[in-house]
Design a protein around this motif. Structure first.
Motif, mmCIF file in Angstrom:
data_model
loop_
_atom_site.group_PDB
_atom_site.id
_atom_site.type_symbol
_atom_site.label_atom_id
_atom_site.label_comp_id
_atom_site.label_asym_id
_atom_site.label_seq_id
_atom_site.Cartn_x
_atom_site.Cartn_y
_atom_site.Cartn_z
ATOM 1 N N MET A 1 0.846 -1.193 0.000
ATOM 2 C CA MET A 1 0.000 0.000 0.000
ATOM 3 C C MET A 1 0.882 1.245 0.000
ATOM 4 O O MET A 1 1.860 1.325 0.740
ATOM 5 C CB MET A 1 -0.926 0.002 1.224
ATOM 6 C CG MET A 1 -1.878 1.197 1.277
ATOM 7 S SD MET A 1 -2.914 1.195 2.759
ATOM 8 C CE MET A 1 -3.860 -0.302 2.499
ATOM 9 N N SER A 2 0.540 2.222 -0.826
ATOM 10 C CA SER A 2 1.335 3.434 -0.930
ATOM 11 C C SER A 2 0.808 4.508 0.010
ATOM 12 O O SER A 2 -0.302 4.413 0.546
ATOM 13 C CB SER A 2 1.289 3.957 -2.364
ATOM 14 O OG SER A 2 -0.026 4.342 -2.700
ATOM 15 N N ALA A 3 1.619 5.552 0.184
ATOM 16 C CA ALA A 3 1.171 6.704 0.954
ATOM 17 C C ALA A 3 0.113 7.467 0.166
ATOM 18 O O ALA A 3 0.015 7.354 -1.055
ATOM 19 C CB ALA A 3 2.361 7.610 1.261
ATOM 20 N N ARG A 4 -0.673 8.252 0.856
ATOM 21 C CA ARG A 4 -1.709 9.027 0.185
ATOM 22 C C ARG A 4 -1.097 10.155 -0.636
ATOM 23 O O ARG A 4 -0.059 10.719 -0.303
ATOM 24 C CB ARG A 4 -2.698 9.578 1.200
ATOM 25 C CG ARG A 4 -3.545 8.485 1.838
ATOM 26 C CD ARG A 4 -4.853 9.022 2.358
ATOM 27 N NE ARG A 4 -5.800 7.940 2.623
ATOM 28 C CZ ARG A 4 -7.089 8.129 2.852
ATOM 29 N NH1 ARG A 4 -7.593 9.344 2.841
ATOM 30 N NH2 ARG A 4 -7.899 7.104 3.068
ATOM 31 N N LEU A 5 -1.759 10.475 -1.709
ATOM 32 C CA LEU A 5 -1.303 11.508 -2.633
ATOM 33 C C LEU A 5 -1.282 12.857 -1.934
ATOM 34 O O LEU A 5 -2.170 13.183 -1.143
ATOM 35 C CB LEU A 5 -2.264 11.552 -3.822
ATOM 36 C CG LEU A 5 -1.822 12.305 -5.067
ATOM 37 C CD1 LEU A 5 -0.668 11.575 -5.744
ATOM 38 C CD2 LEU A 5 -3.012 12.440 -6.032
ATOM 39 N N ASP A 6 -0.252 13.657 -2.236
ATOM 40 C CA ASP A 6 -0.213 15.020 -1.722
ATOM 41 C C ASP A 6 0.398 15.951 -2.764
ATOM 42 O O ASP A 6 0.755 15.528 -3.868
ATOM 43 C CB ASP A 6 0.536 15.104 -0.381
ATOM 44 C CG ASP A 6 2.006 14.696 -0.479
ATOM 45 O OD1 ASP A 6 2.642 14.915 -1.531
ATOM 46 O OD2 ASP A 6 2.543 14.171 0.521
ATOM 47 N N ALA A 7 0.540 17.209 -2.422
ATOM 48 C CA ALA A 7 0.948 18.231 -3.382
ATOM 49 C C ALA A 7 2.417 18.154 -3.770
ATOM 50 O O ALA A 7 2.865 18.920 -4.629
ATOM 51 C CB ALA A 7 0.633 19.622 -2.820
ATOM 52 N N ARG A 96 -14.713 5.271 -2.550
ATOM 53 C CA ARG A 96 -14.533 4.663 -1.232
ATOM 54 C C ARG A 96 -14.003 3.249 -1.358
ATOM 55 O O ARG A 96 -13.172 2.799 -0.557
ATOM 56 C CB ARG A 96 -15.854 4.657 -0.462
ATOM 57 C CG ARG A 96 -16.492 6.019 -0.237
ATOM 58 C CD ARG A 96 -15.589 7.064 0.367
ATOM 59 N NE ARG A 96 -15.077 6.719 1.694
ATOM 60 C CZ ARG A 96 -14.408 7.559 2.476
ATOM 61 N NH1 ARG A 96 -14.139 8.795 2.060
ATOM 62 N NH2 ARG A 96 -13.967 7.170 3.645
ATOM 63 N N GLY A 97 -14.445 2.543 -2.412
ATOM 64 C CA GLY A 97 -13.969 1.181 -2.612
ATOM 65 C C GLY A 97 -12.491 1.117 -2.898
ATOM 66 O O GLY A 97 -11.765 0.305 -2.311
ATOM 67 N N VAL A 98 -11.999 1.984 -3.790
ATOM 68 C CA VAL A 98 -10.578 1.915 -4.140
ATOM 69 C C VAL A 98 -9.703 2.460 -3.025
ATOM 70 O O VAL A 98 -8.570 1.990 -2.830
ATOM 71 C CB VAL A 98 -10.282 2.629 -5.478
ATOM 72 C CG1 VAL A 98 -11.057 1.971 -6.610
ATOM 73 C CG2 VAL A 98 -10.578 4.119 -5.411
ATOM 74 N N MET A 99 -10.200 3.437 -2.269
ATOM 75 C CA MET A 99 -9.411 3.924 -1.141
ATOM 76 C C MET A 99 -9.275 2.833 -0.084
ATOM 77 O O MET A 99 -8.213 2.680 0.529
ATOM 78 C CB MET A 99 -10.040 5.191 -0.545
ATOM 79 C CG MET A 99 -10.010 6.401 -1.470
ATOM 80 S SD MET A 99 -8.354 6.863 -2.089
ATOM 81 C CE MET A 99 -7.536 7.343 -0.550
ATOM 82 N N ASP A 100 -10.317 2.045 0.108
ATOM 83 C CA ASP A 100 -10.230 0.917 1.042
ATOM 84 C C ASP A 100 -9.212 -0.119 0.559
ATOM 85 O O ASP A 100 -8.613 -0.839 1.374
ATOM 86 C CB ASP A 100 -11.595 0.253 1.211
ATOM 87 C CG ASP A 100 -12.563 1.100 2.028
ATOM 88 O OD1 ASP A 100 -12.101 2.031 2.709
ATOM 89 O OD2 ASP A 100 -13.783 0.825 1.966
ATOM 90 N N LEU A 101 -9.021 -0.198 -0.755
ATOM 91 C CA LEU A 101 -8.058 -1.142 -1.322
ATOM 92 C C LEU A 101 -6.619 -0.628 -1.255
ATOM 93 O O LEU A 101 -5.689 -1.381 -1.532
ATOM 94 C CB LEU A 101 -8.412 -1.431 -2.782
ATOM 95 C CG LEU A 101 -9.701 -2.234 -3.013
ATOM 96 C CD1 LEU A 101 -10.045 -2.241 -4.507
ATOM 97 C CD2 LEU A 101 -9.538 -3.661 -2.502
ATOM 98 N N GLY A 102 -6.445 0.652 -0.914
ATOM 99 C CA GLY A 102 -5.100 1.197 -0.789
ATOM 100 C C GLY A 102 -4.704 2.191 -1.848
ATOM 101 O O GLY A 102 -3.514 2.505 -1.998
ATOM 102 N N ALA A 103 -5.663 2.715 -2.605
ATOM 103 C CA ALA A 103 -5.332 3.741 -3.593
ATOM 104 C C ALA A 103 -4.768 4.974 -2.906
ATOM 105 O O ALA A 103 -5.094 5.279 -1.751
ATOM 106 C CB ALA A 103 -6.574 4.112 -4.405
#
Length: 311
Positions: A1-7, A96-103
């Motif tokens: 799982m990657s870190a969340r996207l940021d600027a 919400r589905g893809v964020m739960d998967l680790g997007a």
């Protein structure tokens, strides 16, 4: 799982094709191979289920399975998922589905009927409410296809209103002055930091980097070239960046033809061994024998300057 996207996102986020078998079924083996191909080419991120990923042709369950598979295989490399949909309920479900998967985040495009600044700003406010303010998202600005015009001032308005908007996928054409205007907003303090990655098949990447873009988010079939141009530009090696870019420009231009661009892209990806078939799910276009011969000719000419095109 990657870190969340940021600027701070930069580099090359490859817009991934979706591989199909000739009968229209999803080609899962090719999806794995294509993911590995993008990573080996130096992609710093992947963007799936976009316009060129044939997302509208997938069933909701297929979209989630494609996302699950790519996110798992990409590991620490961030995956952005296109969640644009006619209605907010479908957008929310997929987001919400893809964020739960680790997007790492999602990409949202405006619906084509929007015309005024207030209607566009209102649409994105509704989209953010639907997916959740905790979900990082990419604002897709693609007026040539979506017919929605967003000025730099409107983009600033949307970005300032929604802290979860961390990236602009810039695909206006002409658009160099828009990049300069947005960076000027940042330098004068009227807009917060924002990652800007550019599309349009990389047709203007050489000068977009010089105007302040952080990299590319597009699907040209040589993402390794895009990564090299971004690195050379960042290192101040201007002539080398332009020389490499110029060698690819005839193929980039050919791929930008309306209606056949995805067919060209998939054909080259197939020749590079990234996918087993260049098939599109119906309705879709296919290259004629004459067009394939033209692409082969362009690749042969490109191979004189870049050995990656020698198959």
């Amino acid at each position: 799982m990657s870190a969340r996207l940021d600027a701070t996102a930069s580099g090359v986020y490859a817009i991934a094709a979706t591989p199909f078998r000739p009968d229209g079924a999803l080609d899962w083996d090719s999806l794995d191979r294509l993911t590995d191909f993008y990573l080996a080419c130096g992609a710093t991120g992947l963007t799936i289920l976009g316009i060129m990923g044939e997302a509208p042709k997938l069933e909701p369950e297929e979209s989630l399975e494609v996302a699950r598979r790519v996110i798992a295989r990409a590991g620490a490399v961030p995956v952005v998922v296109g969640v644009s949909a006619p209605g907010f309920s479908a957008m929310r479900r997929l987001a919400r589905g893809v964020m739960d998967l680790g997007a790492a985040g999602v990409m949202i495009a405006p619906t084509p009927q929007l015309r005024t600044d207030d209607s566009i700003a209102g649409y994105f406010a509704g989209a953010v409410e639907a997916v959740g303010e905790d979900v990082p998202w990419v604002l897709q600005d693609y007026p040539l296809t979506l017919t929605v015009q967003m000025t730099p001032g409107l983009i600033r308005r949307i970005v300032e209103a929604h802290p979860s908007c961390v990236m602009l996928k810039h695909e206006d054409w002409p658009g160099l002055e828009k990049i300069s205007a947005l960076r000027r907003f940042q330098s004068e303090g009227s807009m917060r930091a924002l990652s800007i990655l550019t599309g349009n098949g990389a047709l203007f990447l050489d000068f977009e980097m010089e105007r302040g873009a952080d990299g590319a988010m597009t699907g040209y079939a040589f993402p390794d070239m895009l990564a090299d141009v971004v690195k050379l530009s960042g290192a101040g090696r201007r002539d080398e960046a332009h020389d490499l870019f110029d060698a690819h420009l005839p193929l980039i231009r050919y791929e930008q033809q309306q209606g056949v661009g995805l067919a060209v892209r998939k054909y080259v990806l197939m020749k590079r061994g990234a996918i087993a078939s260049d098939a599109q799910r119906k309705p879709g276009s296919a290259l004629t024998p004459a067009a394939r011969a033209e692409v082969d000719y362009l690749l042969a000419r490109l191979a004189r300057h870049d050995p990656r095109a020698a198959f």
